[in-house]
Design a protein around this motif. Structure first.
Motif, PDB file in Angstrom:
ATOM      1  N   THR A   1       0.832  -1.204   0.000  1.00  0.00           N
ATOM      2  CA  THR A   1       0.000   0.000   0.000  1.00  0.00           C
ATOM      3  C   THR A   1       0.866   1.253   0.000  1.00  0.00           C
ATOM      4  N   PHE A   2       0.543   2.152  -0.928  1.00  0.00           N
ATOM      5  CA  PHE A   2       1.218   3.439  -1.068  1.00  0.00           C
ATOM      6  C   PHE A   2       0.356   4.496  -0.390  1.00  0.00           C
TER       7      PHE A   2
ATOM      8  N   LEU B   1       0.096   7.859  -2.640  1.00  0.00           N
ATOM      9  CA  LEU B   1      -0.553   7.714  -3.945  1.00  0.00           C
ATOM     10  C   LEU B   1      -2.049   7.624  -3.664  1.00  0.00           C
TER      11      LEU B   1
ATOM     12  N   LEU C   1       5.268   2.409 -11.561  1.00  0.00           N
ATOM     13  CA  LEU C   1       5.381   1.466 -10.441  1.00  0.00           C
ATOM     14  C   LEU C   1       5.964   0.134 -10.893  1.00  0.00           C
TER      15      LEU C   1
ATOM     16  N   THR D   1      13.084  -1.202   0.252  1.00  0.00           N
ATOM     17  CA  THR D   1      12.101  -0.124   0.453  1.00  0.00           C
ATOM     18  C   THR D   1      12.207   0.472   1.860  1.00  0.00           C
TER      19      THR D   1
ATOM     20  N   TYR E   1       7.527   7.679  -3.436  1.00  0.00           N
ATOM     21  CA  TYR E   1       6.320   7.299  -2.697  1.00  0.00           C
ATOM     22  C   TYR E   1       6.629   6.849  -1.270  1.00  0.00           C
ATOM     23  N   THR E   2       5.678   7.106  -0.382  1.00  0.00           N
ATOM     24  CA  THR E   2       5.725   6.579   0.975  1.00  0.00           C
ATOM     25  C   THR E   2       4.829   5.352   1.023  1.00  0.00           C
ATOM     26  N   LEU E   3       5.325   4.296   1.654  1.00  0.00           N
ATOM     27  CA  LEU E   3       4.566   3.061   1.782  1.00  0.00           C
ATOM     28  C   LEU E   3       4.014   2.937   3.190  1.00  0.00           C
TER      29      LEU E   3
END
Length: 136
Positions: free
Chosen positions: A18-19, A22, A43, A107, A116-118
């Motif tokens: 999960t991002f 985004l 991605l 990551t 992106y942040t996850l």
């Protein structure tokens, strides 16, 4: 004399993550939209580059995104991927834990991929997840 080649088959595995940065929009739910297509291309390239640089690089074939969907707990996007790995008789067996740890390490412990942040703890490989234990 004939020499036999090892039997090669593709080992399929799923990757879900999960991002949080985004945000899920109607465009990400529409495979015909330019936003959807550019996001999927971006991605896919990032996850493929990540795995091609990992210690499974010699057997890794590639990933493709199967779905982008609204994350269940946040206003982010969960990405469902189907990936393939060569599984020939001369290589060690497919190791889900190793693949999981390669992605997690690359990551930053499931916190960032490119810009992106996850969501920490959201990574799953074939349903396998190493959520940190909650301590009191």
């Amino acid at each position: 004399p004939t020499t036999s080649q090892p039997a090669v088959t593709a080992q399929l595995f799923t990757v879900n993550v999960t991002f949080t940065t985004l945000l899920f929009t109607t465009d990400l739910n529409n495979p015909l939209s330019s936003v959807y297509n550019s996001t999927v291309t971006n991605l896919t390239q990032m996850i493929n580059d990540l795995l091609k640089a990992s210690d499974i690089k010699n057997s890794f074939i590639g990933c493709q995104i199967e779905a982008l969907r609204q994350a269940s707990e946040i206003n982010g996007t969960t990405v469902d991927m189907l990936c393939a790995n060569n599984n020939d008789s001369s290589s060690p067996g497919f190791d889900i834990v190793n693949v999981y740890r390669n992605i997690s390490d690359a990551t930053k412990n499931t916190t960032a991929l490119g810009p992106y942040t996850l969501q920490p703890g959201s990574l799953y490989v074939n349903g396998y997840n190493e959520n940190p234990a909650v301590t009191a």
